[in-house]
Design a protein around this motif. Sequence first.
Motif, short mmCIF file in Angstrom:
data_model
loop_
_atom_site.label_atom_id
_atom_site.label_comp_id
_atom_site.label_asym_id
_atom_site.label_seq_id
_atom_site.Cartn_x
_atom_site.Cartn_y
_atom_site.Cartn_z
N ALA A 113 0.84 -1.20 0.00
CA ALA A 113 0.00 0.00 0.00
C ALA A 113 0.88 1.26 0.00
O ALA A 113 0.53 2.27 -0.62
CB ALA A 113 -0.91 -0.01 1.22
N PHE A 114 2.02 1.17 0.66
CA PHE A 114 2.92 2.34 0.73
C PHE A 114 3.39 2.74 -0.66
O PHE A 114 3.27 3.90 -1.07
CB PHE A 114 4.11 2.01 1.64
CG PHE A 114 5.15 3.08 1.66
CD1 PHE A 114 4.96 4.23 2.42
CD2 PHE A 114 6.31 2.96 0.91
CE1 PHE A 114 5.92 5.24 2.43
CE2 PHE A 114 7.27 3.96 0.92
CZ PHE A 114 7.07 5.10 1.67
N TYR A 115 3.93 1.77 -1.41
CA TYR A 115 4.45 2.11 -2.75
C TYR A 115 3.32 2.47 -3.72
O TYR A 115 3.50 3.34 -4.57
CB TYR A 115 5.27 0.95 -3.32
CG TYR A 115 6.60 0.76 -2.62
CD1 TYR A 115 7.48 1.82 -2.46
CD2 TYR A 115 6.97 -0.49 -2.13
CE1 TYR A 115 8.70 1.64 -1.82
CE2 TYR A 115 8.20 -0.68 -1.49
CZ TYR A 115 9.05 0.39 -1.34
OH TYR A 115 10.25 0.22 -0.70
N ALA A 116 2.17 1.83 -3.55
CA ALA A 116 1.03 2.19 -4.40
C ALA A 116 0.65 3.65 -4.15
O ALA A 116 0.39 4.41 -5.09
CB ALA A 116 -0.15 1.26 -4.11
N GLY A 117 0.66 4.03 -2.87
CA GLY A 117 0.33 5.41 -2.51
C GLY A 117 1.31 6.40 -3.13
O GLY A 117 0.93 7.46 -3.63
N LEU A 118 2.59 6.04 -3.14
CA LEU A 118 3.60 6.92 -3.75
C LEU A 118 3.33 7.12 -5.23
O LEU A 118 3.63 8.17 -5.80
CB LEU A 118 5.00 6.31 -3.60
CG LEU A 118 5.77 6.56 -2.31
CD1 LEU A 118 7.19 6.01 -2.45
CD2 LEU A 118 5.84 8.04 -1.99
N SER A 119 2.79 6.08 -5.86
CA SER A 119 2.48 6.18 -7.30
C SER A 119 1.16 6.91 -7.54
O SER A 119 0.73 7.04 -8.68
CB SER A 119 2.37 4.79 -7.92
OG SER A 119 3.58 4.12 -7.79
N GLY A 120 0.50 7.30 -6.46
CA GLY A 120 -0.76 8.03 -6.60
C GLY A 120 -1.96 7.13 -6.75
O GLY A 120 -3.07 7.60 -7.00
N ALA A 121 -1.76 5.81 -6.60
CA ALA A 121 -2.89 4.88 -6.74
C ALA A 121 -3.61 4.75 -5.39
O ALA A 121 -3.05 5.03 -4.33
CB ALA A 121 -2.39 3.53 -7.20
N GLU A 122 -4.86 4.31 -5.49
CA GLU A 122 -5.66 4.10 -4.29
C GLU A 122 -5.55 2.63 -3.91
O GLU A 122 -5.48 1.78 -4.79
CB GLU A 122 -7.11 4.45 -4.65
CG GLU A 122 -8.09 4.34 -3.52
CD GLU A 122 -9.54 4.41 -4.05
OE1 GLU A 122 -10.40 3.81 -3.41
OE2 GLU A 122 -9.76 5.04 -5.11
N THR A 123 -5.55 2.34 -2.61
CA THR A 123 -5.50 0.93 -2.19
C THR A 123 -6.86 0.49 -1.67
O THR A 123 -7.45 1.15 -0.82
CB THR A 123 -4.43 0.72 -1.10
OG1 THR A 123 -3.16 1.04 -1.67
CG2 THR A 123 -4.39 -0.72 -0.64
N VAL A 124 -7.34 -0.61 -2.22
CA VAL A 124 -8.58 -1.24 -1.74
C VAL A 124 -8.14 -2.45 -0.92
O VAL A 124 -7.26 -3.19 -1.36
CB VAL A 124 -9.43 -1.71 -2.94
CG1 VAL A 124 -10.69 -2.42 -2.46
CG2 VAL A 124 -9.74 -0.56 -3.87
N THR A 125 -8.76 -2.63 0.25
CA THR A 125 -8.27 -3.68 1.14
C THR A 125 -9.35 -4.70 1.46
O THR A 125 -10.47 -4.32 1.81
CB THR A 125 -7.78 -3.05 2.46
OG1 THR A 125 -6.85 -2.04 2.14
CG2 THR A 125 -7.09 -4.07 3.34
N LEU A 126 -9.01 -5.97 1.36
CA LEU A 126 -9.94 -7.04 1.72
C LEU A 126 -9.44 -7.69 3.01
O LEU A 126 -8.30 -8.20 3.05
CB LEU A 126 -9.99 -8.09 0.59
CG LEU A 126 -10.91 -9.27 0.82
CD1 LEU A 126 -12.37 -8.84 0.75
CD2 LEU A 126 -10.63 -10.37 -0.21
N LYS A 127 -10.30 -7.68 4.05
CA LYS A 127 -9.86 -8.25 5.34
C LYS A 127 -9.87 -9.77 5.31
O LYS A 127 -10.75 -10.39 4.69
CB LYS A 127 -10.83 -7.79 6.44
CG LYS A 127 -10.58 -6.38 6.90
CD LYS A 127 -10.91 -6.27 8.41
CE LYS A 127 -10.57 -4.89 8.92
NZ LYS A 127 -11.69 -3.94 8.84
N LYS A 128 -8.92 -10.37 6.00
CA LYS A 128 -8.90 -11.84 6.10
C LYS A 128 -9.87 -12.28 7.20
O LYS A 128 -10.26 -11.48 8.05
CB LYS A 128 -7.48 -12.31 6.43
CG LYS A 128 -6.53 -12.04 5.27
CD LYS A 128 -5.15 -12.57 5.53
CE LYS A 128 -4.23 -12.18 4.39
NZ LYS A 128 -2.85 -12.58 4.59
N ASP A 129 -10.21 -13.59 7.19
CA ASP A 129 -11.13 -14.09 8.21
C ASP A 129 -10.39 -14.35 9.53
O ASP A 129 -9.19 -14.08 9.65
CB ASP A 129 -11.85 -15.35 7.70
CG ASP A 129 -10.89 -16.49 7.41
OD1 ASP A 129 -9.75 -16.47 7.94
OD2 ASP A 129 -11.26 -17.42 6.66
#
Length: 357
Positions: A113-129
């Motif tokens: 998520a850190f590097y994606a953020g640097l590229s200006g992308a948004e992070t979508v997160t799926l929680k584990k069970d």
Amino acid sequence: MAFQLSEKLKNMVPYEPISGSYDVRLDANESFLELSDDLKSELGDVLQRISLNRYPDPLAAEVCERFAAYYGVDPDLVTAGNGSDELLNIICNAFLEPGNKLLTVLPDFSMYAFYAGLSGAETVTLKKDADLQIDVDGLIETARREQVSCVMFSNPCNPTGQGLKREQVRRILKELDCLVVLDEAYMDFYTESLLDEAGDHDNLIILRTCSKAIGLAGLRLGFAVANRTLSNVLRAVKSPYNVNTVSQAFGAVVLSHREEEQKALAQILESRDALYGALSRMQEKAGCFERVYPTVTNFVLVKTDRAQEIFEKLKTRSVVVRFMGGYLRITAGSPAENKRLLDALCDILELERTVLA
Ligand code: PMP
């Protein structure tokens, strides 16, 4: 007008591993084994022959070949990086743009998520069970619904120690047409690698590292394995001399000593099993933890309400593990380091040492 940092950069802080010096470091999932004296002396000889006044080979051909031979893959599909961390950064830079979405699972390695953020992308997160497993159907469904450009996850996973089966990862690849970055940093400890089919998928990049089972965290050497088109992109967008001459040369030597590496791996697995066994006995006999997760990596994840207190008290005994909210992630150390940790845990939790046996 005075120079202003962008919103993206305003709240950034440098990465800070635990500072200070501790007798026992079980916080970073490194190998507890030093290279053998023979291997170190071979590296000494190599150092004598290296020309440090010259730039390194931009394609790091020799070390890529040794890596390819070690794992049985085509060397043309291998790109070297200054640790797999650098490769993650390169991938995010190359494949993600502002407005794009990256899908990650939670918990997983935080740098995605850190590097994606640097590229200006948004992070979508799926929680584990609750078992900390990836819901493969949920992942496929979320990636489609959110129209993500890329899915990134570790298998086996840091920090959970859980692993997906090959078949499950293949299903993700088959069902999605976005880029899939499969981080196999801990796959030497497990048996479900997709390395041998990396070239057959047009949307797959597999990452490997020499920092864990291979025992070279200090050298900073990682590899991306992907089909020719994706490999060409990685080589085109990386900085020309990203892996220094010493890392290339030392990495090539160490990766040529398969037997030694396999012996080290067996020692790490033995230590991991001993650590998991002792922590499980503490949980079963004395109920000290909520949960000790089985693991296919070189570390064990423990769930406990007392995580912060235990973490702090271990530090005062010069033993450091990784504190993650209501969890502790504990790297397998040498038998002596494991003993030091387990004895300290017994003291902190006021248990007889017999609970370990
Ligand atoms: N991926 C995962 C899942 C990791 O845990 C780590 C190291 N903590 C890395 C990548 C980065 O490894 P390196 O940069 O040392 O190759």
